[in-house]
Design a protein around this motif. Structure first.
Motif, mmCIF file in Angstrom:
data_model
loop_
_atom_site.group_PDB
_atom_site.id
_atom_site.type_symbol
_atom_site.label_atom_id
_atom_site.label_comp_id
_atom_site.label_asym_id
_atom_site.label_seq_id
_atom_site.Cartn_x
_atom_site.Cartn_y
_atom_site.Cartn_z
ATOM 1 N N LYS A 243 -8.717 -13.622 -3.076
ATOM 2 C CA LYS A 243 -7.324 -13.867 -2.689
ATOM 3 C C LYS A 243 -6.686 -14.804 -3.712
ATOM 4 O O LYS A 243 -6.793 -16.022 -3.616
ATOM 5 N N GLY A 244 -6.021 -14.212 -4.696
ATOM 6 C CA GLY A 244 -5.444 -14.995 -5.782
ATOM 7 C C GLY A 244 -4.410 -16.005 -5.350
ATOM 8 O O GLY A 244 -4.277 -17.070 -5.947
ATOM 9 N N GLU A 245 -3.673 -15.694 -4.293
ATOM 10 C CA GLU A 245 -2.615 -16.600 -3.832
ATOM 11 C C GLU A 245 -3.168 -17.902 -3.258
ATOM 12 O O GLU A 245 -2.418 -18.857 -3.059
ATOM 13 N N THR A 246 -4.477 -17.992 -3.048
ATOM 14 C CA THR A 246 -5.094 -19.231 -2.535
ATOM 15 C C THR A 246 -5.552 -20.149 -3.666
ATOM 16 O O THR A 246 -6.259 -21.126 -3.420
ATOM 17 N N TRP B 134 -0.693 -18.765 -10.893
ATOM 18 C CA TRP B 134 -1.093 -17.455 -10.390
ATOM 19 C C TRP B 134 0.015 -16.449 -10.661
ATOM 20 O O TRP B 134 1.188 -16.684 -10.366
ATOM 21 N N ASP B 135 -0.347 -15.301 -11.263
ATOM 22 C CA ASP B 135 0.584 -14.194 -11.504
ATOM 23 C C ASP B 135 0.139 -13.025 -10.632
ATOM 24 O O ASP B 135 -0.829 -12.334 -10.977
ATOM 25 N N PRO B 136 0.818 -12.782 -9.486
ATOM 26 C CA PRO B 136 0.367 -11.726 -8.571
ATOM 27 C C PRO B 136 0.478 -10.322 -9.153
ATOM 28 O O PRO B 136 -0.333 -9.456 -8.829
ATOM 29 N N GLU B 137 1.465 -10.084 -10.035
ATOM 30 C CA GLU B 137 1.631 -8.750 -10.619
ATOM 31 C C GLU B 137 0.471 -8.387 -11.542
ATOM 32 O O GLU B 137 0.031 -7.243 -11.582
ATOM 33 N N LYS B 138 -0.016 -9.357 -12.297
ATOM 34 C CA LYS B 138 -1.116 -9.103 -13.232
ATOM 35 C C LYS B 138 -2.470 -9.509 -12.665
ATOM 36 O O LYS B 138 -3.486 -9.336 -13.337
ATOM 37 N N ARG B 139 -2.495 -10.074 -11.457
ATOM 38 C CA ARG B 139 -3.708 -10.584 -10.827
ATOM 39 C C ARG B 139 -4.482 -11.464 -11.813
ATOM 40 O O ARG B 139 -5.641 -11.226 -12.126
ATOM 41 N N SER B 140 -3.782 -12.466 -12.321
ATOM 42 C CA SER B 140 -4.406 -13.352 -13.301
ATOM 43 C C SER B 140 -3.893 -14.776 -13.130
ATOM 44 O O SER B 140 -2.864 -15.016 -12.509
ATOM 45 N N ASP C 136 -11.866 -12.458 -0.121
ATOM 46 C CA ASP C 136 -11.504 -11.513 0.925
ATOM 47 C C ASP C 136 -12.737 -11.379 1.810
ATOM 48 O O ASP C 136 -13.807 -11.024 1.321
#
Length: 166
Positions: free
Chosen positions: A77-80, A90-96, A119
């Motif tokens: 969960k990248g947003e965490t 955190w860049d949600p579009e690139k998951r990086s 997850d």
């Protein structure tokens, strides 16, 4: 070493034709930068990633304008994201995750840490540690990872051209 500038006048044509050839140099040793990563589970549903970025003591100058990009797998969960020291974005579009560092002196090193929640369903299904590939870009005077080799010449039977040296 002599520096020369070349001017090539290209014919007007509606088709593509080769202008130059670029060749990467795989023989650079030692490399100007080293990146080490370590992934560790943290508690039941967390994962920590530690990065260490080191500048080669043999570099003739400091590394500057470092951009560190770490890909984050879908099982995380990248947003965490929590980074230490703070500054990772955190860049949600690139998951990086992106870090920017202005300078790293010759022989210096620094560490970054990122912590994420896993997850829960994917964590239960995945037996191995998730992978976090890292790309680092930087500038360093007098150090390069590739070379440019140009072959310039007139090929009258294919494309007549004026080749002039200034």
């Amino acid at each position: 070493e002599h520096e020369r500038k070349y001017v090539v006048t290209l014919p007007k044509t509606s088709s593509y034709f080769p202008v130059m050839k670029y060749k990467c140099n795989a023989d650079l040793r030692p490399v100007p930068i080293r990146v080490q990563t370590r992934v560790r589970p943290h508690g039941a549903s967390m994962v920590r990633v530690a990065l260490q970025v080191s500048s080669n003591p043999a570099n003739e100058d400091d590394l500057t304008d470092l951009t560190i990009i770490m890909a984050v797998p879908p099982t995380v969960k990248g947003e965490t994201l929590i980074t230490s020291p703070p500054g990772g974005v955190w860049d949600p579009e690139k998951r990086s995750v992106l870090w920017c560092v202005s300078e790293l002196g010759e022989g210096e090193k620094f560490q970054l840490q990122a912590q994420f929640e896993m997850d829960e369903q994917a964590h239960a299904e995945e037996a191995s540690k998730p992978m976090f590939p890292v790309v680092v870009r930087s500038q360093c005077m007098y150090a390069q990872l590739s070379d440019v080799e140009l072959e310039v010449g007139d090929v009258p039977e294919l494309w007549p051209a004026d080749v002039a040296i200034k």
